[in-house]
Design a protein around this motif. Sequence first.
Motif, PDB file in Angstrom:
ATOM      1  N   ASP A 122       0.867  -1.167   0.000  1.00  0.00           N
ATOM      2  CA  ASP A 122       0.000   0.000   0.000  1.00  0.00           C
ATOM      3  C   ASP A 122       0.916   1.232   0.000  1.00  0.00           C
ATOM      4  O   ASP A 122       1.684   1.431   0.940  1.00  0.00           O
ATOM      5  N   PRO A 123       0.850   2.061  -1.052  1.00  0.00           N
ATOM      6  CA  PRO A 123       1.791   3.195  -1.117  1.00  0.00           C
ATOM      7  C   PRO A 123       1.678   4.141   0.082  1.00  0.00           C
ATOM      8  O   PRO A 123       2.639   4.830   0.412  1.00  0.00           O
ATOM      9  N   LYS A 124       0.518   4.125   0.755  1.00  0.00           N
ATOM     10  CA  LYS A 124       0.352   5.001   1.933  1.00  0.00           C
ATOM     11  C   LYS A 124       1.252   4.554   3.076  1.00  0.00           C
ATOM     12  O   LYS A 124       1.463   5.285   4.033  1.00  0.00           O
ATOM     13  N   ARG A 125       1.735   3.321   2.997  1.00  0.00           N
ATOM     14  CA  ARG A 125       2.619   2.822   4.067  1.00  0.00           C
ATOM     15  C   ARG A 125       4.090   2.881   3.667  1.00  0.00           C
ATOM     16  O   ARG A 125       4.939   2.290   4.318  1.00  0.00           O
ATOM     17  N   LEU A 126       4.358   3.613   2.588  1.00  0.00           N
ATOM     18  CA  LEU A 126       5.751   3.773   2.156  1.00  0.00           C
ATOM     19  C   LEU A 126       6.188   5.222   2.318  1.00  0.00           C
ATOM     20  O   LEU A 126       5.397   6.145   2.109  1.00  0.00           O
ATOM     21  N   ILE A 148      10.027  13.272  -8.563  1.00  0.00           N
ATOM     22  CA  ILE A 148       9.583  12.022  -9.202  1.00  0.00           C
ATOM     23  C   ILE A 148       8.665  11.247  -8.242  1.00  0.00           C
ATOM     24  O   ILE A 148       7.613  10.754  -8.626  1.00  0.00           O
ATOM     25  N   TRP A 149       9.047  11.192  -6.961  1.00  0.00           N
ATOM     26  CA  TRP A 149       8.174  10.529  -5.968  1.00  0.00           C
ATOM     27  C   TRP A 149       6.831  11.263  -5.880  1.00  0.00           C
ATOM     28  O   TRP A 149       5.773  10.629  -5.788  1.00  0.00           O
ATOM     29  N   GLN A 150       6.883  12.611  -5.944  1.00  0.00           N
ATOM     30  CA  GLN A 150       5.619  13.383  -5.913  1.00  0.00           C
ATOM     31  C   GLN A 150       4.739  13.015  -7.097  1.00  0.00           C
ATOM     32  O   GLN A 150       3.529  12.837  -6.955  1.00  0.00           O
ATOM     33  N   SER A 151       5.366  12.874  -8.256  1.00  0.00           N
ATOM     34  CA  SER A 151       4.574  12.569  -9.457  1.00  0.00           C
ATOM     35  C   SER A 151       3.902  11.192  -9.328  1.00  0.00           C
ATOM     36  O   SER A 151       2.939  10.899 -10.019  1.00  0.00           O
ATOM     37  N   LEU A 152       4.422  10.362  -8.424  1.00  0.00           N
ATOM     38  CA  LEU A 152       3.835   9.027  -8.212  1.00  0.00           C
ATOM     39  C   LEU A 152       2.817   9.036  -7.074  1.00  0.00           C
ATOM     40  O   LEU A 152       2.325   7.992  -6.652  1.00  0.00           O
ATOM     41  N   GLY A 153       2.546  10.220  -6.525  1.00  0.00           N
ATOM     42  CA  GLY A 153       1.506  10.339  -5.502  1.00  0.00           C
ATOM     43  C   GLY A 153       2.016  10.474  -4.079  1.00  0.00           C
ATOM     44  O   GLY A 153       1.223  10.507  -3.145  1.00  0.00           O
ATOM     45  N   PHE A 154       3.332  10.552  -3.875  1.00  0.00           N
ATOM     46  CA  PHE A 154       3.867  10.710  -2.521  1.00  0.00           C
ATOM     47  C   PHE A 154       3.735  12.182  -2.122  1.00  0.00           C
ATOM     48  O   PHE A 154       4.249  13.063  -2.805  1.00  0.00           O
ATOM     49  N   ASP A 155       3.030  12.441  -0.999  1.00  0.00           N
ATOM     50  CA  ASP A 155       2.928  13.835  -0.547  1.00  0.00           C
ATOM     51  C   ASP A 155       4.071  14.138   0.436  1.00  0.00           C
ATOM     52  O   ASP A 155       4.923  13.280   0.694  1.00  0.00           O
ATOM     53  N   ASP A 156       4.059  15.364   1.006  1.00  0.00           N
ATOM     54  CA  ASP A 156       5.192  15.787   1.849  1.00  0.00           C
ATOM     55  C   ASP A 156       5.369  14.917   3.094  1.00  0.00           C
ATOM     56  O   ASP A 156       6.472  14.845   3.643  1.00  0.00           O
ATOM     57  N   TYR A 196       5.329   9.819  10.964  1.00  0.00           N
ATOM     58  CA  TYR A 196       6.126  10.931  10.429  1.00  0.00           C
ATOM     59  C   TYR A 196       5.224  12.012   9.841  1.00  0.00           C
ATOM     60  O   TYR A 196       4.291  11.733   9.100  1.00  0.00           O
ATOM     61  N   LYS A 197       5.517  13.258  10.224  1.00  0.00           N
ATOM     62  CA  LYS A 197       4.842  14.424   9.633  1.00  0.00           C
ATOM     63  C   LYS A 197       5.935  15.294   9.026  1.00  0.00           C
ATOM     64  O   LYS A 197       6.996  15.477   9.650  1.00  0.00           O
TER      65      LYS A 197
END
Length: 337
Positions: A122-126, A148-156, A196-197
């Motif tokens: 689950d990408p939310k757990r990465l 590149i990670w942002q473009s794959l849906g990873f937020d801050d 992590y925030k």
Amino acid sequence: MINTMKPISSKEIRETFQKFFEKNDHLRIKSASIVPKNDPTLLFINSGMAPLKQYFTGEAIPPQKNLCNSQPCIRTIDIDDVGDRHHLTFFEMLGSWSINGYFKETAIKLAYDLLVNHFKFDPKRLVASVYKGNPDLKLEPDHESAKIWQSLGFDDDHIVYQDHADNFWGPAGETGPCGPCTEVFFDTGDEFGPKYKSGEHFDDTCRYIEIWNAGVFMEFNKEKDGSFSNLKFKSVDTGSGLERMCMVLNNHQTVYETDLLKPLIDENQKQIPNISTEQNRILADHCRAFTLMLAEGVRPSNEGRGYIPRRLIRKCLVIIHQHRAEFNFDTIFTLIQ
Ligand code: GLY
């Protein structure tokens, strides 16, 4: 820990990794001995790239630009951490490389594809870490990887900038190819520490377990005087510890519950019923590591390479003698994969 993933054996993980890279135009190559050949900077092979160093410097030509394999590794710097959830002296590293081929974008997209679409994370757990840069060394922050990670849906909250000690990998030894890297961590859940925030402390020792150095972006060669020169060309070097991958994919809390180590833990417990959890883990890891060293012809001695098995065997014997146990190493040897 919530996990919807199905149990998967270490063998299946190894094959899934290699087949994924083969399908993506990588050549699977044989692993090397843990005893380095013609490399005085290393006592033991400590990473998948270590036997391939000359490909990165241009001193040797690889059979193909893109390679993958699974390489047994020894990390002596981790000896004192063995006993926690995931540090091992001996581990198997799943690796992929692009030598003077693709670079950051393809490397990160391949990593995402394998993790999310094949291993079903689950990408939310990465969480992905990227290099913060180092003004003293005149090295820039790696915003490109972050984008590149942002473009794959990873937020801050899922991208963390880390400093040189964490996100600049190599060389393997005192000198040689090295570069900034981007690592992927798995979130093992609230019971292991705060979430992590963005901008806050990132706990990469307990809650977040590193599962893949998904790209060392090899651009530099570290010289004897400590300075960095540019390599002739850029390359990608990735490395993922099989035992850790097996731990998180199976929802285990430690690497010692995986099919690679559990038989040893069970046997130690049977032979020494009063052994503590930490001692059991140390015995399991160290037996596995020194067995491989002996099998590769390294003999215990007071100095150099031989000092490592000597130290590991001595630590095992201290644990065994503390419990005044009769210990049958033969049974243990048969359980080492
Ligand atoms: N060579 C990359 C790593 O060991 O993390």
